[in-house]
Design an enzyme around this catalytic site. Structure first.
Site, short mmCIF file in Angstrom:
data_model
loop_
_atom_site.label_atom_id
_atom_site.label_comp_id
_atom_site.label_asym_id
_atom_site.label_seq_id
_atom_site.Cartn_x
_atom_site.Cartn_y
_atom_site.Cartn_z
N VAL A 23 182.44 35.59 -26.60
CA VAL A 23 182.85 36.59 -25.87
C VAL A 23 183.42 36.31 -24.44
CG1 VAL A 23 180.85 38.04 -26.68
CG2 VAL A 23 180.29 36.56 -25.01
N TYR A 24 183.36 35.01 -24.05
CA TYR A 24 184.18 34.59 -22.72
C TYR A 24 185.51 35.12 -22.86
CZ TYR A 24 180.16 31.61 -21.86
OH TYR A 24 178.74 31.17 -21.34
N ALA A 25 185.89 36.02 -21.99
CA ALA A 25 187.34 36.62 -22.05
C ALA A 25 187.68 37.34 -23.37
CB ALA A 25 188.25 35.44 -21.57
N ASP A 26 186.79 37.86 -23.97
CA ASP A 26 186.72 38.53 -25.33
C ASP A 26 187.48 37.25 -26.38
OD1 ASP A 26 185.96 40.88 -24.47
OD2 ASP A 26 187.75 41.22 -23.56
N GLY A 27 187.16 36.21 -26.25
CA GLY A 27 187.66 35.13 -27.18
C GLY A 27 188.70 34.35 -26.68
#
Length: 326
Positions: free
Chosen positions: A52-56
């Site tokens: 989920v960091y930066a939506d992938g």
């Protein structure tokens, strides 16, 4: 950089890890490349990310850099799954979601396996044994070498780890990732004792107290800091109270006496706490990261550790208090 075993496993990792929370969103690929190269050249191996960091985006950037800058075999890649952007359900640790998320992570990272795969948080809706089955499948299928959890409280960690050890053929938990610093010692109440007893390595996140232990907020909130941004101010604000100021003052005093910086004192303290394997350090750029990595040469004298312990000691009452003296 010194290497440590992750809990009671054979996996060895650098005693500082590189965090990628801002990669793909606030940290561009060029700055990320400089950070990874700086970390690798200093002997660092453990790189922490999440789906989920930066939506992938963080995983995608890391995958591109592995391909172009640093050999995959030189890194211990740790990622997480289980958080979801859906506001109606913050976590989904069902077997189906976790394994699909792992496959997507591997695709973004451009690798056949991750060294450490962690459940991002406890899901109260999904049966715990179903969540843990996903970890077993990940290991037996070769998609993950070791597994762990993140943001589990004491009873959740103990229950999960005991289940894995009690059932033959299941994969023991290797790690737990939790916030831990001089400004946040809550895990010492139950999580850390459980991890020590069960042989689980602790990977502290936010080891610099969300940046406050660097001392940069002592005279106000810098405009360029996370505390000065509209998006991240609420993340930093809880550590800007009077109690935190006393702790930061003590860290600064210790740093002055040792002729080092507050960041060195704060990192060395958490790095060398019992049960800690590797604090996860994030940075805006390679220069800032290099400053943090210089802590490798520092070991705090016992009297300074004791003074910092005293000034930052959390208040634990029943059932932790020793009532035998009453």
């Amino acid at each position: 950089m010194e290497q440590r075993h992750l809990g009671r496993t054979g996996l060895r990792v650098s005693r500082l890890g590189l965090g990628t929370l801002t990669w793909g969103r606030y940290t561009g690929e060029r700055d990320a490349a400089d950070q990874l190269k700086t970390f690798w050249e200093a002997g660092g191996t453990l790189v922490d990310t999440a789906d989920v960091y930066a939506d992938g985006g963080a995983e995608y950037v890391l995958g591109r850099l592995i391909e172009d800058f640093v050999p995959r075999a030189d890194l211990v890649i740790a990622t997480k799954a289980g958080s979801v952007p859906d506001p109606d359900r913050r976590f989904d640790c069902s077997r189906g979601h976790l394994l699909s998320a792992l496959d997507a992570s591997l695709q973004r990272l451009g690798t056949d396996y991750v060294d450490l795969w962690q459940v991002h948080a406890f899901d109260p809706v999904t049966p715990l044994d179903e969540t843990l089955q996903a970890l077993d499948i990940a290991v037996t299928s070769g998609r993950a070498r070791y597994v762990g959890v993140s943001n589990y409280c004491g009873w959740q960690l103990a229950k999960a780890a005991t289940w894995q050890r009690a059932v033959p053929g299941r994969t023991p938990l290797a790690s737990t990732q939790m916030e831990y610093s001089l400004l946040q010692r809550g895990i010492e109440r139950e999580v850390l004792p459980a991890a020590l007893d069960l042989g689980i390595g602790l990977l502290p996140s936010s080891p610099l107290g969300r940046g406050v232990l660097t001392g940069k907020y002592r005279s106000g909130t810098p405009v360029e800091s996370r505390g000065g941004s509209e998006e991240m101010a609420a993340f930093v604000d809880p550590y800007l109270d009077d109690t935190a100021r006393l702790i930061v003052d003590a860290v600064t005093t210790a740093a002055d006496g040792l002729a080092v910086r507050p960041i060195d004192v704060a990192l060395a303290w958490v790095r060398d706490r019992p049960g800690v394997t590797a604090p996860i350090v994030g940075a805006r750029n390679a220069q800032q990261l290099a400053q943090a990595l210089s802590v490798e040469a520092l070991s705090l004298p016992g009297e300074i550790c004791q003074a910092l312990d005293d000034v930052s000691a959390p208040l634990h009452r029943y059932p932790d208090h020793d009532w035998s003296t009453l």
